[in-house]
Enzyme design. Sequence first.
Site, PDB file in Angstrom:
ATOM      1  N   GLU A  36       0.860  -1.183   0.000  1.00 32.01           N
ATOM      2  CA  GLU A  36       0.000   0.000   0.000  1.00 32.01           C
ATOM      3  C   GLU A  36       0.899   1.236   0.000  1.00 32.01           C
ATOM      4  O   GLU A  36       1.819   1.320   0.821  1.00 32.01           O
ATOM      5  CB  GLU A  36      -0.919   0.009   1.225  1.00 32.01           C
ATOM      6  CG  GLU A  36      -1.880   1.190   1.228  1.00 32.01           C
ATOM      7  CD  GLU A  36      -2.797   1.210   2.437  1.00 32.01           C
ATOM      8  OE1 GLU A  36      -3.558   2.183   2.569  1.00 32.01           O
ATOM      9  OE2 GLU A  36      -2.747   0.263   3.251  1.00 32.01           O
ATOM     10  N   ARG A 261       6.553 -13.549   8.286  1.00 29.78           N
ATOM     11  CA  ARG A 261       7.128 -12.245   8.010  1.00 29.78           C
ATOM     12  C   ARG A 261       8.477 -12.123   8.710  1.00 29.78           C
ATOM     13  O   ARG A 261       8.799 -12.915   9.609  1.00 29.78           O
ATOM     14  CB  ARG A 261       6.191 -11.125   8.469  1.00 29.78           C
ATOM     15  CG  ARG A 261       5.951 -11.094   9.974  1.00 29.78           C
ATOM     16  CD  ARG A 261       4.929 -10.033  10.330  1.00 29.78           C
ATOM     17  NE  ARG A 261       5.396  -8.710   9.960  1.00 29.78           N
ATOM     18  CZ  ARG A 261       4.611  -7.631   9.936  1.00 29.78           C
ATOM     19  NH1 ARG A 261       3.330  -7.733  10.240  1.00 29.78           N
ATOM     20  NH2 ARG A 261       5.111  -6.458   9.617  1.00 29.78           N
ATOM     21  N   LYS A 271       4.161   0.553  10.580  1.00 26.71           N
ATOM     22  CA  LYS A 271       4.158   1.852   9.899  1.00 26.71           C
ATOM     23  C   LYS A 271       3.630   2.955  10.814  1.00 26.71           C
ATOM     24  O   LYS A 271       4.110   4.089  10.778  1.00 26.71           O
ATOM     25  CB  LYS A 271       3.304   1.780   8.628  1.00 26.71           C
ATOM     26  CG  LYS A 271       3.971   1.079   7.462  1.00 26.71           C
ATOM     27  CD  LYS A 271       3.089   1.193   6.219  1.00 26.71           C
ATOM     28  CE  LYS A 271       3.700   0.470   5.043  1.00 26.71           C
ATOM     29  NZ  LYS A 271       2.826   0.539   3.841  1.00 26.71           N
TER      30      LYS A 271
END
Length: 560
Positions: A36, A261, A271
């Site tokens: 994104e 991850r 983020k």
Amino acid sequence: MTEPSAMPSNFIYDAVRADVEQGKRDGRVQTRFPPEPNGYLHIGHAKAIVVDFGVAADFGGICVLRLDDTNPETEETSFVESIVADIEWLGYQPADVRYASDYFQQLYDWAERLIEKGVAYVDDQDGAAISAGRGGFGKPGVNSPYRDRSVEENLELFRRMRAGEFAEGSRVLRAKIDMAHENMQMRDPVMYRIRKVAHHRTGDQWPIYPNYDWAHGQSDAIEGVTHSLCTLEFESHRPLYDWFLQQLEVEDAPRQYEFARLELTHTVTSKRRLAKLVMDGVVDGWDDARMPTLRGLRRRGYPAAAIRNFCREVGTTRTNSRQSIEALESYVRRELNTTSQRRMAVLHPLKLRLTNWPVDERGEPVVEYFEVANNPERPEDGTRQVPFTGELWIEQDDFREVPPPKYFRLSPGREVRLRGAFFVTATDVVKNDDGEVIEVLATYDPESRGGNAADGRRVKSTMHWVSAPHAVPLKAALYERLFTAEAPGEATGEALDDLNPDSRKVVDGWAEPALVDATPGEVVQFERLGYFATDLDQVMLFHRTVGLRDEWAAIQKRNG
């Protein structure tokens, strides 16, 4: 296509290999990396990039960069540009750059198809009511009072949502699945929300925007993705991913696979938290050398090759774990040891004056030059001339007026080697009014030129130095961990509680003249001190990338 024997061995490669051998989707392999554009890529994204692009390349396929731009409030063109640049810096070239917004019309048309099938409906409840009605784990949800609207009414309302007739937040489009499903993702998930916000690419064209789960799998299908690779937090979303594709009767539908991850000790990749560090001025920006963003790591001097190799070595598994940051640093150090030039620099200067150093006929100190290898690991890098005089800079830690036990560096009466130059012996000191040593007086042995005594005697210490008259000034940024805890926030629940207030210290030092030729971003080894990267913008500012000591090797040794 990579030879099978050279490919990694893990469950994703096994699945892709089986599909290729069985001729599924005509043996094609197409992956995608779908970030994104609401921030900068970080070290966790690097792992996903290596997996997505690596699988495609190894099987002779392609990987597309698709920007998941379905949330206009947080997305910017500058983030898109940074993502493209960071992927290329890491060493990968997307087969194409696409956007979820490219498919807004197709997604809308498909949403109408689901309404016509009776498996999607417009809900007038607000966000709080929808959330409350979903129930919880072990507690079934409650059907919306608008769940049984007719197809005709739902189509009319959805088209009016598209036309911008309703207020933001007044209605949503939901999939009609099962409000008692054990998987919360399947409890009539929201597909569209009214958002009267301009989009960075489509402007004011759309007053409604698709949610991630609706846009993601369908975008994969539109593009012809064969293997949709994502991290484990999306495992619970896979049934919904498959359900949408089944309802649309997509042929050769993509399959989603989830892998662990990448998380590092002493590091945060949220983020939201990284943005707070920037907004609060804790760091200088997203590209601050302390940040785990790819831009920060690049400024710090981390080679792209070291990051790629580390991500490959970590492997692709289905078990989340936190990797040691020392392991990553070990890969960085290994790469830089081979590629970086050597230079001498002094970061905490102390003057050393050789009282028996010769002078010329004008009474000026004689200047000698020593031939020094630029990189002993790479003879092809050649040598350089390093000036030497009777006035030098040495590190403060390399002299003790009263030496502690087992201290073998310079002290009164002790002889040491100056790297590649001469043996010297400290004889006296000069102090300021506060009693601090500001200069060390010493004599040198002219018969030890090159750092070897004529009579074969040995010394226990070799020190680096810089000729004071020839020295060039520099600033060095010395870094400690940005977070003091191995798992930030584990003790308090908030990672930012573990911030290290002393994560950076900038010092003024001196360096040999050759350092002025370092190019922006170049990493050089300051002998005995570590690897330092030339700042990308500020001249003669160097960021300490990593030290010389391999802490990871020490950790492995301790752990047996």
